[in-house]
Structures are given as C-alpha cells and as structure tokens.
Design a protein around this motif. Structure first.
Motif, PDB file in Angstrom:
ATOM      1  N   ALA A   1       0.834  -1.204   0.000  1.00 51.07           N
ATOM      2  CA  ALA A   1       0.000   0.000   0.000  1.00 51.07           C
ATOM      3  C   ALA A   1       0.872   1.259   0.000  1.00 51.07           C
ATOM      4  O   ALA A   1       0.585   2.225  -0.714  1.00 51.07           O
ATOM      5  CB  ALA A   1      -0.942  -0.007   1.199  1.00 51.07           C
ATOM      6  N   GLU A   2       1.924   1.233   0.791  1.00 49.79           N
ATOM      7  CA  GLU A   2       2.834   2.382   0.839  1.00 49.79           C
ATOM      8  C   GLU A   2       3.529   2.592  -0.498  1.00 49.79           C
ATOM      9  O   GLU A   2       3.671   3.726  -0.969  1.00 49.79           O
ATOM     10  CB  GLU A   2       3.856   2.196   1.960  1.00 49.79           C
ATOM     11  CG  GLU A   2       3.254   2.300   3.348  1.00 49.79           C
ATOM     12  CD  GLU A   2       4.180   1.806   4.448  1.00 49.79           C
ATOM     13  OE1 GLU A   2       5.370   1.533   4.171  1.00 49.79           O
ATOM     14  OE2 GLU A   2       3.703   1.680   5.591  1.00 49.79           O
ATOM     15  N   ALA A   3       3.951   1.513  -1.136  1.00 51.49           N
ATOM     16  CA  ALA A   3       4.615   1.623  -2.440  1.00 51.49           C
ATOM     17  C   ALA A   3       3.641   2.155  -3.495  1.00 51.49           C
ATOM     18  O   ALA A   3       4.022   2.981  -4.335  1.00 51.49           O
ATOM     19  CB  ALA A   3       5.180   0.269  -2.861  1.00 51.49           C
ATOM     20  N   ALA A   4       2.394   1.707  -3.438  1.00 47.73           N
ATOM     21  CA  ALA A   4       1.399   2.191  -4.396  1.00 47.73           C
ATOM     22  C   ALA A   4       1.107   3.671  -4.165  1.00 47.73           C
ATOM     23  O   ALA A   4       0.982   4.440  -5.124  1.00 47.73           O
ATOM     24  CB  ALA A   4       0.119   1.363  -4.287  1.00 47.73           C
ATOM     25  N   ALA A   5       1.009   4.082  -2.893  1.00 48.92           N
ATOM     26  CA  ALA A   5       0.779   5.493  -2.586  1.00 48.92           C
ATOM     27  C   ALA A   5       1.947   6.347  -3.073  1.00 48.92           C
ATOM     28  O   ALA A   5       1.752   7.437  -3.613  1.00 48.92           O
ATOM     29  CB  ALA A   5       0.563   5.678  -1.086  1.00 48.92           C
TER      30      ALA A   5
ATOM     31  N   THR B   1       1.900   9.354  -6.132  1.00 56.69           N
ATOM     32  CA  THR B   1       2.324  10.746  -5.995  1.00 56.69           C
ATOM     33  C   THR B   1       3.603  11.061  -6.770  1.00 56.69           C
ATOM     34  O   THR B   1       3.767  12.169  -7.244  1.00 56.69           O
ATOM     35  CB  THR B   1       2.536  11.115  -4.506  1.00 56.69           C
ATOM     36  OG1 THR B   1       3.511  10.247  -3.942  1.00 56.69           O
ATOM     37  CG2 THR B   1       1.236  11.012  -3.735  1.00 56.69           C
ATOM     38  N   GLN B   2       4.499  10.089  -6.908  1.00 58.31           N
ATOM     39  CA  GLN B   2       5.797  10.385  -7.519  1.00 58.31           C
ATOM     40  C   GLN B   2       5.848  10.112  -9.012  1.00 58.31           C
ATOM     41  O   GLN B   2       6.528  10.823  -9.738  1.00 58.31           O
ATOM     42  CB  GLN B   2       6.898   9.614  -6.803  1.00 58.31           C
ATOM     43  CG  GLN B   2       7.125  10.133  -5.406  1.00 58.31           C
ATOM     44  CD  GLN B   2       8.250   9.408  -4.691  1.00 58.31           C
ATOM     45  OE1 GLN B   2       8.817   8.461  -5.203  1.00 58.31           O
ATOM     46  NE2 GLN B   2       8.559   9.847  -3.494  1.00 58.31           N
ATOM     47  N   LEU B   3       5.160   9.100  -9.487  1.00 59.88           N
ATOM     48  CA  LEU B   3       5.253   8.777 -10.912  1.00 59.88           C
ATOM     49  C   LEU B   3       4.718   9.895 -11.810  1.00 59.88           C
ATOM     50  O   LEU B   3       5.350  10.207 -12.815  1.00 59.88           O
ATOM     51  CB  LEU B   3       4.553   7.459 -11.224  1.00 59.88           C
ATOM     52  CG  LEU B   3       5.309   6.211 -10.755  1.00 59.88           C
ATOM     53  CD1 LEU B   3       4.505   4.957 -11.078  1.00 59.88           C
ATOM     54  CD2 LEU B   3       6.685   6.129 -11.368  1.00 59.88           C
ATOM     55  N   PRO B   4       3.604  10.548 -11.481  1.00 63.96           N
ATOM     56  CA  PRO B   4       3.179  11.666 -12.356  1.00 63.96           C
ATOM     57  C   PRO B   4       4.220  12.770 -12.425  1.00 63.96           C
ATOM     58  O   PRO B   4       4.429  13.349 -13.479  1.00 63.96           O
ATOM     59  CB  PRO B   4       1.877  12.152 -11.686  1.00 63.96           C
ATOM     60  CG  PRO B   4       1.361  10.955 -10.956  1.00 63.96           C
ATOM     61  CD  PRO B   4       2.599  10.237 -10.487  1.00 63.96           C
ATOM     62  N   GLU B   5       4.902  13.062 -11.314  1.00 62.27           N
ATOM     63  CA  GLU B   5       5.945  14.074 -11.325  1.00 62.27           C
ATOM     64  C   GLU B   5       7.093  13.657 -12.239  1.00 62.27           C
ATOM     65  O   GLU B   5       7.632  14.463 -12.994  1.00 62.27           O
ATOM     66  CB  GLU B   5       6.496  14.296  -9.913  1.00 62.27           C
ATOM     67  CG  GLU B   5       5.506  14.943  -8.965  1.00 62.27           C
ATOM     68  CD  GLU B   5       6.013  14.968  -7.527  1.00 62.27           C
ATOM     69  OE1 GLU B   5       7.165  14.550  -7.285  1.00 62.27           O
ATOM     70  OE2 GLU B   5       5.244  15.404  -6.664  1.00 62.27           O
TER      71      GLU B   5
END
Length: 155
Positions: free
Chosen positions: A138-142, A146-150
């Motif tokens: 869950a933490e990796a998905a969160a 947030t980070q992949l779009p950036e």
C-alpha cells in the motif's frame, strides 16, 4: 506482448483477492439486506460515531457520490441518524441508530467468519508477515501515485 505478464503483476493478484473477499462478504451479508459498502459504513460508525459523509467516504475507500447513496439508503432504513454539526451546520454528523447497532451486531458475526477464514489460511507468523507485506504494498502504491506523475512530467 506487454512488458509484464499478468502472473507477475502484484496488482492483479491483489485485485483478485479483494474481489473474492468482497464476493464472500456479499454472500453472507445478503441475508441482512446489506451491501458490503453499507456494512462497512455501519462498522466504521460503530468505532467512530459522528463522522461526516466526506470523512466516511475516505474511511470506507469509496467516492463521495457512492457514500451519498449509501447514506441515503441507510437513512431510509433508519439504520443511521444524521444531524447538523454543532459548529458547522452545513456538515451532517452521522451516528448509528439503535436498529443500526442491532443489525451491525448480527451482520458482523457473519462477516467476522469470513475474516477468520482468511486468517485460518495462515499461521500466526504468516498472517503478521502478510499484513506487513500488504502495508508495504500500500505504501509503495501510494508513493507511485504521488511520484510517478511528477517523474512523467519531467520527461
């Protein structure tokens, strides 16, 4: 051919397990004329009475629109009570009614049986490790959310 086969996609396995769990809970909750989201709202309200619809939506992992529909149904069935917040009259606080508490107690008995089936598939140590790994997932998905779009914006 895709970059990652289905059997190696953790998300696919998570979704399959989630769908099986929802189907099992739906089957046992049907006798109480409750959907899984309705049951979840009753359960959350039993632990956190007085929540607004927006907060309930976040706690129950549904959209605000879905929550609005669920609350309307539960209200029609007189399983919940809604009243204006003492300081913010535009916010409705939601609590279980006496009949909602009684129904939850019965429905929770069968839902817990489903949960225990899951737990029984593991030793105590395996269950603790599985929960730890699910939290890590869950933490990796969160983080990816947030980070992949950036990162994509930078390319």
């Amino acid at each position: 051919m895709t970059q990652l086969p289905m059997d190696r996609r953790i998300g696919h396995h998570l979704k399959r397990a989630e769908q099986e769990l929802i189907a099992a809970k739906h089957a046992v909750l049907r006798q109480f004329n409750l959907s899984v989201p309705q049951y979840t709202v009753l359960l959350v309200l039993s632990e956190e009475p007085g929540l607004s619809g927006a907060i309930l939506a976040r706690r129950c992992l549904v959209t605000p629109q879905t929550m609005s529909s669920v609350l309307a149904t539960l209200s029609r069935r007189e399983l919940i009570e809604r009243k204006p917040h003492p300081l913010h009259s535009h916010i409705l606080e939601t609590c279980l009614s006496a009949s909602g508490r009684a129904l939850l107690q019965e429905a929770d008995d069968v839902a817990v049986q489903v949960e225990r089936r899951l737990s029984d598939a593991f030793t105590d140590d395996e269950e603790k490790e599985f929960v730890r790994l699910l939290n890590k997932c869950a933490e990796a998905a969160a983080e990816a959310r947030t980070q992949l779009p950036e990162q994509l914006d930078e390319t």
